[in-house]
Write a protein that holds these residues in place. Structure first.
Motif, PDB file in Angstrom:
ATOM      1  N   UNK A 313       0.806  -1.221   0.000  1.00 26.00           N
ATOM      2  CA  UNK A 313       0.000   0.000   0.000  1.00 26.00           C
ATOM      3  C   UNK A 313       0.840   1.272   0.000  1.00 26.00           C
ATOM      4  N   UNK A 314       2.045   1.221   0.591  1.00 28.55           N
ATOM      5  CA  UNK A 314       2.862   2.422   0.636  1.00 28.55           C
ATOM      6  C   UNK A 314       3.295   2.880  -0.752  1.00 28.55           C
ATOM      7  N   UNK A 315       3.138   2.022  -1.753  1.00 26.24           N
ATOM      8  CA  UNK A 315       3.491   2.381  -3.124  1.00 26.24           C
ATOM      9  C   UNK A 315       2.349   3.077  -3.852  1.00 26.24           C
ATOM     10  N   UNK A 316       1.164   3.105  -3.250  1.00 29.19           N
ATOM     11  CA  UNK A 316      -0.029   3.575  -3.954  1.00 29.19           C
ATOM     12  C   UNK A 316       0.066   5.008  -4.468  1.00 29.19           C
ATOM     13  N   UNK A 317       0.542   5.988  -3.681  1.00 31.05           N
ATOM     14  CA  UNK A 317       0.621   7.341  -4.224  1.00 31.05           C
ATOM     15  C   UNK A 317       1.513   7.455  -5.456  1.00 31.05           C
ATOM     16  N   UNK A 337      -7.663   0.286   3.501  1.00 26.84           N
ATOM     17  CA  UNK A 337      -6.998   0.579   4.775  1.00 26.84           C
ATOM     18  C   UNK A 337      -6.170   1.858   4.724  1.00 26.84           C
ATOM     19  N   UNK A 338      -5.945   2.408   3.529  1.00 21.83           N
ATOM     20  CA  UNK A 338      -5.224   3.687   3.434  1.00 21.83           C
ATOM     21  C   UNK A 338      -6.050   4.847   3.971  1.00 21.83           C
ATOM     22  N   UNK A 339      -7.316   4.625   4.202  1.00 23.38           N
ATOM     23  CA  UNK A 339      -8.161   5.692   4.739  1.00 23.38           C
ATOM     24  C   UNK A 339      -7.856   5.974   6.213  1.00 23.38           C
ATOM     25  N   UNK A 340      -7.066   5.133   6.863  1.00 16.77           N
ATOM     26  CA  UNK A 340      -6.714   5.346   8.272  1.00 16.77           C
ATOM     27  C   UNK A 340      -5.230   5.612   8.454  1.00 16.77           C
ATOM     28  N   UNK A 341      -4.549   6.077   7.386  1.00 16.04           N
ATOM     29  CA  UNK A 341      -3.127   6.419   7.505  1.00 16.04           C
ATOM     30  C   UNK A 341      -2.992   7.845   8.044  1.00 16.04           C
ATOM     31  N   UNK A 342      -1.880   8.530   7.732  1.00 16.09           N
ATOM     32  CA  UNK A 342      -1.689   9.889   8.205  1.00 16.09           C
ATOM     33  C   UNK A 342      -2.855  10.790   7.804  1.00 16.09           C
ATOM     34  N   UNK A 343      -3.521  10.406   6.688  1.00 12.64           N
ATOM     35  CA  UNK A 343      -4.750  11.053   6.244  1.00 12.64           C
ATOM     36  C   UNK A 343      -5.561   9.983   5.541  1.00 12.64           C
ATOM     37  N   UNK A 344      -6.760  10.352   5.074  1.00 16.10           N
ATOM     38  CA  UNK A 344      -7.510   9.435   4.215  1.00 16.10           C
ATOM     39  C   UNK A 344      -6.844   9.513   2.849  1.00 16.10           C
ATOM     40  N   UNK A 345      -5.885   8.625   2.621  1.00 14.24           N
ATOM     41  CA  UNK A 345      -5.015   8.742   1.457  1.00 14.24           C
ATOM     42  C   UNK A 345      -5.770   8.505   0.149  1.00 14.24           C
ATOM     43  N   UNK A 346      -6.804   7.678   0.176  1.00 14.86           N
ATOM     44  CA  UNK A 346      -7.589   7.437  -1.032  1.00 14.86           C
ATOM     45  C   UNK A 346      -8.305   8.721  -1.454  1.00 14.86           C
ATOM     46  N   UNK A 347      -8.993   9.345  -0.515  1.00 17.64           N
ATOM     47  CA  UNK A 347      -9.696  10.596  -0.820  1.00 17.64           C
ATOM     48  C   UNK A 347      -8.716  11.701  -1.188  1.00 17.64           C
ATOM     49  N   UNK A 348      -7.578  11.750  -0.498  1.00 21.46           N
ATOM     50  CA  UNK A 348      -6.590  12.782  -0.780  1.00 21.46           C
ATOM     51  C   UNK A 348      -6.037  12.654  -2.195  1.00 21.46           C
ATOM     52  N   UNK A 349      -5.704  11.432  -2.601  1.00 24.16           N
ATOM     53  CA  UNK A 349      -5.201  11.222  -3.958  1.00 24.16           C
ATOM     54  C   UNK A 349      -6.245  11.605  -4.998  1.00 24.16           C
ATOM     55  N   UNK A 350      -7.491  11.201  -4.766  1.00 20.68           N
ATOM     56  CA  UNK A 350      -8.552  11.547  -5.712  1.00 20.68           C
ATOM     57  C   UNK A 350      -8.698  13.059  -5.848  1.00 20.68           C
ATOM     58  N   UNK A 351      -8.661  13.747  -4.726  1.00 21.56           N
ATOM     59  CA  UNK A 351      -8.844  15.196  -4.723  1.00 21.56           C
ATOM     60  C   UNK A 351      -7.695  15.908  -5.431  1.00 21.56           C
ATOM     61  N   UNK A 352      -6.462  15.532  -5.104  1.00 24.20           N
ATOM     62  CA  UNK A 352      -5.321  16.261  -5.649  1.00 24.20           C
ATOM     63  C   UNK A 352      -5.077  15.940  -7.123  1.00 24.20           C
ATOM     64  N   UNK A 353      -5.281  14.703  -7.543  1.00 28.10           N
ATOM     65  CA  UNK A 353      -5.121  14.361  -8.960  1.00 28.10           C
ATOM     66  C   UNK A 353      -6.189  15.053  -9.802  1.00 28.10           C
ATOM     67  N   UNK A 388       3.629  13.769  -0.801  1.00 27.50           N
ATOM     68  CA  UNK A 388       4.663  14.666  -1.324  1.00 27.50           C
ATOM     69  C   UNK A 388       5.470  13.989  -2.424  1.00 27.50           C
ATOM     70  N   UNK A 389       5.768  12.699  -2.260  1.00 23.32           N
ATOM     71  CA  UNK A 389       6.493  11.966  -3.298  1.00 23.32           C
ATOM     72  C   UNK A 389       5.696  11.938  -4.607  1.00 23.32           C
ATOM     73  N   UNK A 390       4.383  11.710  -4.504  1.00 27.90           N
ATOM     74  CA  UNK A 390       3.540  11.672  -5.701  1.00 27.90           C
ATOM     75  C   UNK A 390       3.553  13.022  -6.400  1.00 27.90           C
ATOM     76  N   UNK A 391       3.479  14.096  -5.623  1.00 24.61           N
ATOM     77  CA  UNK A 391       3.474  15.438  -6.212  1.00 24.61           C
ATOM     78  C   UNK A 391       4.794  15.732  -6.912  1.00 24.61           C
ATOM     79  N   UNK A 392       5.907  15.377  -6.272  1.00 28.43           N
ATOM     80  CA  UNK A 392       7.219  15.619  -6.882  1.00 28.43           C
ATOM     81  C   UNK A 392       7.358  14.850  -8.187  1.00 28.43           C
TER      82      UNK A 392
END
Length: 428
Positions: A313-317, A337-353, A388-392
């Motif tokens: 899962x850590x590779x997902x972004x 399960x990424x929804x309970x990481x440092x943030x809701x990573x699924x929603x965050x990725x959808x929003x930022x992309x 941040x890695x995904x953005x870079x």
């Protein structure tokens, strides 16, 4: 204390890459080696440990409970165990490994140990760990949601025995109990009662490091582990390069073309990050391991992919960022399960992309990403180094991508901006 955000414009690469990237040790191995060293009977050394925010929090928490951890240069930690003591306060930030690995050790301490973290840290699931520790005879107080703040009333020993928990939110909930189990009076028989575990390779890493430290672990029954009581001897740990942190650097070769080489890549490893090779190969990259290290080369285009990332899962972004630049839509599964990481990573990725212009459909368990022309904008990192890695990565191809805060990359890789800029040929 509120941390100051550090905005950063990701460099855009013009020429194909020809880079050698040297990275520090694995966060997963460093954290586990620190815990095992703390319950061993003699001195342990960690060579090439990761010195970053999460591992420094782990070391600080162990020091608060009486463990001596000293630094020799930047490439070695020396750990001298002491009787674990209470009257300690442990700051965990939002680090899942710290909040899940150290409370079982606190049960072995003499006295009270209190754990607390950031607002997001207080939201991360600890309930199964709380249930497990209570079932093993540990007295503790947790918040109403069975999370942080958490107070453990250590008695200097833990009865141990049999316990069953649903650790489906995170395999770390099992790893925390297993790592401390050799020091329990009766050892531990631990059973997972829920659906398939996410990040199973991390649990296998825990088991193999326990065995390397001298513990007897029986994992022949599915979803069950038996750890015999034992006094572990101190030893030397050689920490492998972090194959998850290297993910954006390897993926960069697919985005820009050319090649990136990572020295010191292990020929055999249990790190989940090693599975990135198969994912990137399916997306158009090629890999070659030589005496100089692992080299990835980019292909003529990035290919869309349909992939289950439950165990990595850590590779997902990074994979999501590549998908936004691919030649066809991609579907990423196994992300619930990424929804309970440092943030809701699924929603965050959808929003930022989507803010960059990609077509994104969000599901409970994943994302469908349709490549479209992208335009640079501010990319919110949510205090999450992997965002941040995904953005870079996207910024290598899309001018004007601005990370809202690059300082969060210090969680796993201090100096990330300079390393990334040097790789991209943009200076620092």
């Amino acid at each position: 204390m509120t941390k100051r955000a550090v905005p950063w414009t990701a460099p855009t690469a013009i020429d194909p890459l020809n880079s050698v990237v040297r990275l520090p040790g694995s966060k997963s191995m460093t954290a586990r080696a620190l815990v095992l060293a703390a319950i061993s009977t003699g001195t342990s050394t960690l060579d090439n440990p990761l010195r970053a925010r999460d591992t420094e929090l782990m070391a600080s928490g162990l020091r608060a409970m009486g463990v001596s951890i000293s630094t020799v240069d930047d490439d070695r930690w020396v750990v001298r165990p002491r009787p674990l003591t209470g009257s300690a306060q442990v700051e965990v930030g939002a680090a899942g490994s710290v909040m899940r690995f150290l409370p079982p050790l606190a049960g072995l301490a003499s006295g009270t140990v209190t754990f607390d973290g950031t607002a997001r840290g207080r939201q991360r699931p600890l309930g199964p760990l709380v249930t497990g520790l209570r079932g093993l005879g540990v007295r503790l107080d947790a918040s109403a949601a069975d999370g942080l703040p958490l107070t453990v009333y250590g008695k200097g020993r833990v009865r141990g025995g049999e316990v069953a928990v649903d650790a489906s939110p995170s395999s770390q909930l099992l790893s925390g109990l297993l790592l401390a189990a050799p020091d329990f009076d009766r050892g531990l028989t631990l059973t997972h009662t829920g659906p398939a575990l996410p990040r199973a390779p991390h649990l296998r890493l825990t088991v193999e490091m326990l065995r390397a430290a001298g513990a007897a672990v029986d994992d022949t029954t599915p979803d069950s582990w038996r750890v015999e009581p034992a006094r572990l001897a101190g030893r030397s740990w050689l920490i492998e390069p972090d194959l998850a942190t290297i993910a954006p650097f390897l993926a960069a070769a697919l985005v820009v073309g050319g090649r990136v080489t990572v020295p010191g890549w292990p020929r055999s490893t249990l790190q989940a990050g090693d599975r990135l090779r198969s994912v990137l190969t399916r997306m158009g990259g090629s890999f070659r391991l030589t005496e100089k290290g692992m080299t990835v080369r980019g292909g003529p285009q990035i290919r869309g992919i349909d992939v289950d990332l439950r165990d990595q899962a850590e590779l997902s972004p990074v994979v999501a960022a590549l998908a936004a630049l691919a030649d066809a839509p991609s579907t990423l599964h196994g992300l619930a399960h990424l929804r309970t990481q440092e943030n809701d990573q699924v929603a965050a990725l959808a929003r930022e992309l989507a803010a960059l212009g990609a077509g994104v459909v969000e599901h409970e368990d994943g994302l469908v990403i349709e490549p479209r022309p992208l335009t640079g904008t501010v990319f919110e990192t949510y205090d999450d180094h992997r965002m941040a890695h995904a953005a870079a990565l996207l910024g290598l191809k899309v001018p004007g991508v601005v990370l809202s805060d690059v300082a969060c990359t210090a969680k796993t890789l201090p100096g990330f901006p300079a390393l990334w800029s040097a790789m991209a040929g943009a200076g620092s």
